[in-house]
Motif scaffolding. Sequence first.
Motif, PDB file in Angstrom:
ATOM      1  N   GLY A   1      43.415 -38.321 -25.852  1.00  0.00           N
ATOM      2  CA  GLY A   1      44.697 -38.394 -26.546  1.00  0.00           C
ATOM      3  C   GLY A   1      45.073 -39.754 -27.093  1.00  0.00           C
ATOM      4  N   GLU A   2      44.163 -40.727 -27.047  1.00  0.00           N
ATOM      5  CA  GLU A   2      44.459 -42.049 -27.610  1.00  0.00           C
ATOM      6  C   GLU A   2      44.055 -42.084 -29.081  1.00  0.00           C
ATOM      7  OE1 GLU A   2      42.609 -45.078 -25.296  1.00  0.00           O
ATOM      8  OE2 GLU A   2      43.531 -44.447 -23.420  1.00  0.00           O
ATOM      9  N   PHE A   3      44.822 -42.828 -29.880  1.00  0.00           N
ATOM     10  CA  PHE A   3      44.515 -42.922 -31.304  1.00  0.00           C
ATOM     11  C   PHE A   3      43.117 -43.487 -31.508  1.00  0.00           C
ATOM     12  CE2 PHE A   3      44.238 -45.666 -35.070  1.00  0.00           C
ATOM     13  CZ  PHE A   3      44.448 -44.729 -36.076  1.00  0.00           C
ATOM     14  N   SER A   4      42.363 -42.876 -32.432  1.00  0.00           N
ATOM     15  CA  SER A   4      41.006 -43.320 -32.725  1.00  0.00           C
ATOM     16  C   SER A   4      40.875 -43.848 -34.153  1.00  0.00           C
ATOM     17  CB  SER A   4      40.009 -42.176 -32.500  1.00  0.00           C
ATOM     18  OG  SER A   4      38.711 -42.549 -32.898  1.00  0.00           O
ATOM     19  N   GLU A   5      41.253 -43.008 -35.160  1.00  0.00           N
ATOM     20  CA  GLU A   5      41.041 -43.413 -36.558  1.00  0.00           C
ATOM     21  C   GLU A   5      41.813 -42.497 -37.488  1.00  0.00           C
ATOM     22  OE1 GLU A   5      37.027 -42.146 -38.010  1.00  0.00           O
ATOM     23  OE2 GLU A   5      36.838 -41.321 -35.982  1.00  0.00           O
ATOM     24  N   TYR A   6      41.959 -42.940 -38.726  1.00  0.00           N
ATOM     25  CA  TYR A   6      42.461 -42.085 -39.797  1.00  0.00           C
ATOM     26  C   TYR A   6      41.263 -41.541 -40.558  1.00  0.00           C
ATOM     27  CZ  TYR A   6      47.141 -44.061 -39.131  1.00  0.00           C
ATOM     28  OH  TYR A   6      48.353 -44.430 -38.606  1.00  0.00           O
ATOM     29  N   LEU A   7      41.332 -40.272 -40.923  1.00  0.00           N
ATOM     30  CA  LEU A   7      40.297 -39.665 -41.743  1.00  0.00           C
ATOM     31  C   LEU A   7      40.918 -39.304 -43.090  1.00  0.00           C
ATOM     32  CD1 LEU A   7      37.386 -38.598 -41.950  1.00  0.00           C
ATOM     33  CD2 LEU A   7      38.161 -36.460 -40.906  1.00  0.00           C
ATOM     34  N   MET A   8      40.443 -39.941 -44.148  1.00  0.00           N
ATOM     35  CA  MET A   8      40.966 -39.698 -45.492  1.00  0.00           C
ATOM     36  C   MET A   8      40.067 -38.694 -46.210  1.00  0.00           C
ATOM     37  SD  MET A   8      43.455 -41.887 -45.309  1.00  0.00           S
ATOM     38  CE  MET A   8      44.050 -42.010 -46.981  1.00  0.00           C
ATOM     39  N   PHE A   9      40.683 -37.688 -46.818  1.00  0.00           N
ATOM     40  CA  PHE A   9      39.941 -36.654 -47.522  1.00  0.00           C
ATOM     41  C   PHE A   9      39.996 -36.883 -49.038  1.00  0.00           C
ATOM     42  CE2 PHE A   9      41.843 -34.491 -43.735  1.00  0.00           C
ATOM     43  CZ  PHE A   9      40.674 -34.446 -42.985  1.00  0.00           C
ATOM     44  N   PRO A  10      38.994 -36.419 -49.758  1.00  0.00           N
ATOM     45  CA  PRO A  10      38.993 -36.594 -51.214  1.00  0.00           C
ATOM     46  C   PRO A  10      39.990 -35.693 -51.936  1.00  0.00           C
ATOM     47  CG  PRO A  10      37.054 -35.363 -50.530  1.00  0.00           C
ATOM     48  CD  PRO A  10      37.729 -35.825 -49.282  1.00  0.00           C
ATOM     49  N   SER A  11      40.518 -34.679 -51.232  1.00  0.00           N
ATOM     50  CA  SER A  11      41.494 -33.786 -51.860  1.00  0.00           C
ATOM     51  C   SER A  11      42.473 -33.272 -50.813  1.00  0.00           C
ATOM     52  CB  SER A  11      40.797 -32.616 -52.553  1.00  0.00           C
ATOM     53  OG  SER A  11      40.045 -31.866 -51.621  1.00  0.00           O
ATOM     54  N   ASN A  12      43.599 -32.802 -51.296  1.00  0.00           N
ATOM     55  CA  ASN A  12      44.631 -32.242 -50.422  1.00  0.00           C
ATOM     56  C   ASN A  12      44.271 -30.808 -50.033  1.00  0.00           C
ATOM     57  OD1 ASN A  12      45.804 -34.328 -52.330  1.00  0.00           O
ATOM     58  ND2 ASN A  12      47.480 -34.136 -50.874  1.00  0.00           N
ATOM     59  N   PRO A  13      44.999 -30.217 -49.067  1.00  0.00           N
ATOM     60  CA  PRO A  13      44.706 -28.837 -48.678  1.00  0.00           C
ATOM     61  C   PRO A  13      44.729 -27.889 -49.881  1.00  0.00           C
ATOM     62  CG  PRO A  13      46.209 -29.822 -47.109  1.00  0.00           C
ATOM     63  CD  PRO A  13      46.069 -30.803 -48.234  1.00  0.00           C
ATOM     64  N   ASN A  14      43.912 -26.851 -49.818  1.00  0.00           N
ATOM     65  CA  ASN A  14      43.877 -25.869 -50.899  1.00  0.00           C
ATOM     66  C   ASN A  14      45.172 -25.074 -50.982  1.00  0.00           C
ATOM     67  OD1 ASN A  14      40.965 -26.134 -49.622  1.00  0.00           O
ATOM     68  ND2 ASN A  14      40.720 -25.723 -51.817  1.00  0.00           N
ATOM     69  N   MET A  15      45.794 -24.858 -49.823  1.00  0.00           N
ATOM     70  CA  MET A  15      47.022 -24.065 -49.803  1.00  0.00           C
ATOM     71  C   MET A  15      47.851 -24.424 -48.580  1.00  0.00           C
ATOM     72  SD  MET A  15      47.305 -19.894 -49.837  1.00  0.00           S
ATOM     73  CE  MET A  15      46.625 -19.742 -51.496  1.00  0.00           C
ATOM     74  N   VAL A  16      49.167 -24.460 -48.751  1.00  0.00           N
ATOM     75  CA  VAL A  16      50.106 -24.640 -47.641  1.00  0.00           C
ATOM     76  C   VAL A  16      51.076 -23.466 -47.661  1.00  0.00           C
ATOM     77  CG1 VAL A  16      51.917 -26.090 -46.643  1.00  0.00           C
ATOM     78  CG2 VAL A  16      49.932 -27.165 -47.729  1.00  0.00           C
ATOM     79  N   ILE A  17      51.197 -22.777 -46.523  1.00  0.00           N
ATOM     80  CA  ILE A  17      52.091 -21.616 -46.414  1.00  0.00           C
ATOM     81  C   ILE A  17      53.165 -21.918 -45.373  1.00  0.00           C
ATOM     82  CG2 ILE A  17      52.280 -19.158 -45.861  1.00  0.00           C
ATOM     83  CD1 ILE A  17      49.335 -18.852 -46.651  1.00  0.00           C
ATOM     84  N   MET A  18      54.419 -21.899 -45.795  1.00  0.00           N
ATOM     85  CA  MET A  18      55.545 -22.162 -44.898  1.00  0.00           C
ATOM     86  C   MET A  18      56.329 -20.867 -44.698  1.00  0.00           C
ATOM     87  SD  MET A  18      55.222 -25.505 -44.511  1.00  0.00           S
ATOM     88  CE  MET A  18      56.768 -26.039 -43.785  1.00  0.00           C
ATOM     89  N   ASP A  19      56.228 -20.273 -43.513  1.00  0.00           N
ATOM     90  CA  ASP A  19      57.034 -19.103 -43.183  1.00  0.00           C
ATOM     91  C   ASP A  19      58.349 -19.614 -42.597  1.00  0.00           C
ATOM     92  OD1 ASP A  19      58.266 -16.879 -41.855  1.00  0.00           O
ATOM     93  OD2 ASP A  19      56.349 -15.833 -41.888  1.00  0.00           O
ATOM     94  N   THR A  20      59.400 -19.560 -43.392  1.00  0.00           N
ATOM     95  CA  THR A  20      60.657 -20.176 -42.974  1.00  0.00           C
ATOM     96  C   THR A  20      61.293 -19.461 -41.790  1.00  0.00           C
ATOM     97  OG1 THR A  20      61.743 -18.934 -44.749  1.00  0.00           O
ATOM     98  CG2 THR A  20      61.157 -21.207 -45.215  1.00  0.00           C
ATOM     99  N   GLY A  21      60.970 -18.199 -41.602  1.00  0.00           N
ATOM    100  CA  GLY A  21      61.479 -17.484 -40.439  1.00  0.00           C
ATOM    101  C   GLY A  21      60.934 -18.058 -39.145  1.00  0.00           C
ATOM    102  N   ILE A  22      59.634 -18.362 -39.134  1.00  0.00           N
ATOM    103  CA  ILE A  22      59.009 -18.968 -37.958  1.00  0.00           C
ATOM    104  C   ILE A  22      59.553 -20.373 -37.732  1.00  0.00           C
ATOM    105  CG2 ILE A  22      56.834 -19.883 -37.047  1.00  0.00           C
ATOM    106  CD1 ILE A  22      55.413 -17.516 -38.345  1.00  0.00           C
TER     107      ILE A  22
END
Length: 360
Positions: free
Chosen positions: A135-156
């Motif tokens: 659980g200790e911080f190790s590193e940041y991992l940078m990706f070449p692109s953002n997620p393909n999709m983000v789904i926010m179920d506002t009820g949850i």
Amino acid sequence: MDTIIISPSKYIQGNGALDNIGKYVSVFGQRPLAIADDFVMGLTRERVAASSEQENLKIGFDIFGGECSRVEIERLIDVCRTQENDVIIGIGGGKTLDTAKSVAYYSKIPVVIVPTIASTDAPTSALAVIYTPEGEFSEYLMFPSNPNMVIMDTGIIAAAPVRTLVAGMGDAMSTYFEARANGLSGKATMAGGVPTRAAQALAKLCYETLIADGEKAKVAVENGVVTKAVENIIEANTYLSGIGFESSGLAAAHAIHNGLTKLEECHHLLHGEKVAFGTLTQLVLENAPQSEIDEVLNFCRTVGLPTNLHEMGVKALNHDKLREVAKASCAEGETIHNMPFPVTADSVYAAILTAHQLGL
């Protein structure tokens, strides 16, 4: 330097959106792997399975081990390889989502992100925070692109603890002020260039939405309901803040958050609760108009964000420790150096004390 904006390919938000996940995921593949921790899996598995069945998807499920570590990422890469999964779905909080991003990146498959809280703007970003198995911080991992999709179920999300939504407001509140500072300095953002006008406009809209709808949204989720204000705040906490911070830049507020991790008394706080005080400190640091500081203070008090060190758990001020916080905030490579003027540990120390006093 070029102007650059980055974002997820698709952002979906709505009450009950999880019930349509099969349709949304089917454009990426037919053999998804969904990961979630024990609690979230119990909360969502039946709905995800039913929606996937409607689209004839051969979905697999795996319990996330709890830590976004190299060990857990490698384990899930092996699962994907063995089961021949062609898309990964991450459902839950930040560590689950960062793990899903990482597994997708190394497996060269699409990733769908499904947050169950709106406590930070991380879901939309091309970044993961990697920890050790302990659980200790190790590193940041940078990706070449953002997620393909983000789904926010506002009820949850509305059913999650109210504190998480409020913390998300604290994180989102910094977006406009850090974007403004970064824009004045002309420093590169996390997107790798200077901000577009679109990203700066989203950062400003984020703050305006918080001021307009923050209190109404908090009252609604306290009563377990989803209103238009809740929808607006979830979008502000996640999408507006996510694009705003990544493509308009970070500055002092998040660096001061990082410095505050030096105080053991603050370890119980959520990310956005510390960022809220970091924002107040940044406003003092740049000598913002008193009317602007008062508006931020009033907003924090209204929704329940801390405005001083005592409310953050610091019962007695230890000035040596506060100087350590200020020094850590100014470490080499910290985003505080995106401010449009030179910043020193002494000036941050002075701003912390002043912000604390103003917030009493």
